[in-house]
Design a protein around this motif. Structure first.
Motif, PDB file in Angstrom:
ATOM      1  N   PHE A  31       0.926  -1.348   0.122  1.00  0.00           N
ATOM      2  CA  PHE A  31       0.057   0.086   0.011  1.00  0.00           C
ATOM      3  C   PHE A  31       0.773   1.367  -0.066  1.00  0.00           C
ATOM      4  O   PHE A  31       0.697   2.223  -0.671  1.00  0.00           O
ATOM      5  CB  PHE A  31      -0.935  -0.269   1.241  1.00  0.00           C
ATOM      6  N   LEU A  63      -6.078   5.248   4.132  1.00  0.00           N
ATOM      7  CA  LEU A  63      -6.308   3.866   3.380  1.00  0.00           C
ATOM      8  C   LEU A  63      -6.503   2.855   4.226  1.00  0.00           C
ATOM      9  O   LEU A  63      -7.293   1.644   3.797  1.00  0.00           O
ATOM     10  CB  LEU A  63      -5.382   3.847   2.302  1.00  0.00           C
ATOM     11  N   LYS A  66      -9.648   2.086   6.405  1.00  0.00           N
ATOM     12  CA  LYS A  66     -10.662   1.712   5.472  1.00  0.00           C
ATOM     13  C   LYS A  66     -10.742   0.240   4.733  1.00  0.00           C
ATOM     14  O   LYS A  66     -11.763  -0.125   4.183  1.00  0.00           O
ATOM     15  CB  LYS A  66     -11.008   2.687   4.539  1.00  0.00           C
ATOM     16  N   THR A  67      -9.626  -0.270   4.631  1.00  0.00           N
ATOM     17  CA  THR A  67      -9.368  -1.395   3.793  1.00  0.00           C
ATOM     18  C   THR A  67      -8.818  -2.674   4.758  1.00  0.00           C
ATOM     19  O   THR A  67      -9.381  -3.513   5.240  1.00  0.00           O
ATOM     20  CB  THR A  67      -8.640  -1.158   2.666  1.00  0.00           C
ATOM     21  N   ILE A  68      -7.367  -2.702   4.375  1.00  0.00           N
ATOM     22  CA  ILE A  68      -6.754  -4.133   4.947  1.00  0.00           C
ATOM     23  C   ILE A  68      -6.697  -4.091   6.454  1.00  0.00           C
ATOM     24  O   ILE A  68      -6.601  -5.220   6.877  1.00  0.00           O
ATOM     25  CB  ILE A  68      -5.482  -4.124   4.214  1.00  0.00           C
ATOM     26  N   LEU A  71      -9.716  -5.731   7.707  1.00  0.00           N
ATOM     27  CA  LEU A  71      -9.723  -7.042   7.077  1.00  0.00           C
ATOM     28  C   LEU A  71      -8.826  -8.127   7.919  1.00  0.00           C
ATOM     29  O   LEU A  71      -9.327  -9.049   8.216  1.00  0.00           O
ATOM     30  CB  LEU A  71      -9.275  -7.028   5.665  1.00  0.00           C
ATOM     31  N   LYS A 189     -21.185   1.076   7.605  1.00  0.00           N
ATOM     32  CA  LYS A 189     -20.708   2.235   6.702  1.00  0.00           C
ATOM     33  C   LYS A 189     -21.817   2.779   6.149  1.00  0.00           C
ATOM     34  O   LYS A 189     -22.080   4.098   5.909  1.00  0.00           O
ATOM     35  CB  LYS A 189     -19.713   1.491   5.655  1.00  0.00           C
TER      36      LYS A 189
END
Length: 250
Positions: A31, A63, A66-68, A71, A189
């Motif tokens: 990233f 980033l 909101k993503t990894i 997860l 969300k």
């Protein structure tokens, strides 16, 4: 305390040996590299400055949360609990001279250590990436702002991890927990957007609370309110999750 320490060391060692932890580090690094190339591309194609060395780590953090980061928090948490449930190794771990409460707390602490390590790793390499982009804009004050942003992100991620632990104690399937947690994340969300006026009560909005720490007018009471809400969520989820865990037959 000795039992908790031994259990914690054991849980950290188990997480350290899992491939998911290594994959999380590799993807976090990817990233940062992609972000660097993106900034360089914008700068060379459009002649824009892009972001400086102090803004780049904040961009990467926005980033990640909101993503990894959610997860892999979900994957590591599920693997820490659900895998032992399905493989029937939880019973072996509980035969050690440690109470269920200490064992449960040790697992949660190990997960938080993983999240913190991932955040610090990302922070260090994003700072290095930012310096490669624009070393002239680096300041000590900016560094402390970045450090605060990454550290305070641990608290909302702890709330998310506690939600996963709660689901694990209700749903037996690790795959089921994963998909339910992803669905919950998406639903909240959506609710955050639809009911923007009340977005502060949704745990997904709390993942961006680091923004409150870096705005020009320091919103002290808003930060305190968010902090108290996250602590309340954590206490409630911990209590319910431990109650369900304690009642399980292994």
């Amino acid at each position: 305390m000795g039992g908790f320490k031994a259990a914690l060391i054991n849980e950290v060692e188990k997480l350290y040996k899992k491939k998911k932890a290594l994959v999380a580090v590799i993807i976090s690094l990817a990233f940062i590299v992609i972000g660097q190339f993106g900034v360089i591309g914008v700068r060379s194609s459009f002649g824009l400055r892009g972001v400086g060395s102090m803004e780049f780590p904040i961009l990467i953090l926005s980033l990640l949360v909101k993503t990894i980061l959610p997860l892999f928090t979900a994957l590591i948490t599920i693997d820490s609990f659900s895998a032992e449930f399905s493989q029937n190794t939880m019973k072996i771990a509980l035969t050690r001279p440690v109470t269920r409460l200490k064992f449960f707390a040790a697992k949660l602490t190990a997960i938080l250590i993983f999240i913190l390590a991932n955040l610090l790793f990302s922070m260090i390499f994003s700072i290095i990436g930012g310096l490669l982009l624009d070393s002239n804009s680096f300041t000590l004050q900016g560094f402390f702002r970045i450090l605060i942003c990454y550290l305070v992100t641990l608290l909302p991620m702890m709330v998310f991890a506690m939600i996963i632990v709660f689901l694990i104690n209700i749903i037996k399937s690790g795959v089921g927990v994963f998909f339910v947690s992803i669905l919950l994340f998406i639903v909240f969300k959506g609710l955050e957007i639809i009911f923007s006026r009340y977005s502060g009560i949704f745990f997904t909005s709390m993942m961006s609370w680091y923004n409150l720490w870096i705005i020009s007018t320091f919103p002290f009471w808003k930060i305190v309110r968010q902090f108290m809400m996250m602590c309340s969520y954590s206490i409630i989820l911990f209590t319910i999750s431990y109650y369900l865990f304690d009642k399980k037959e292994f």
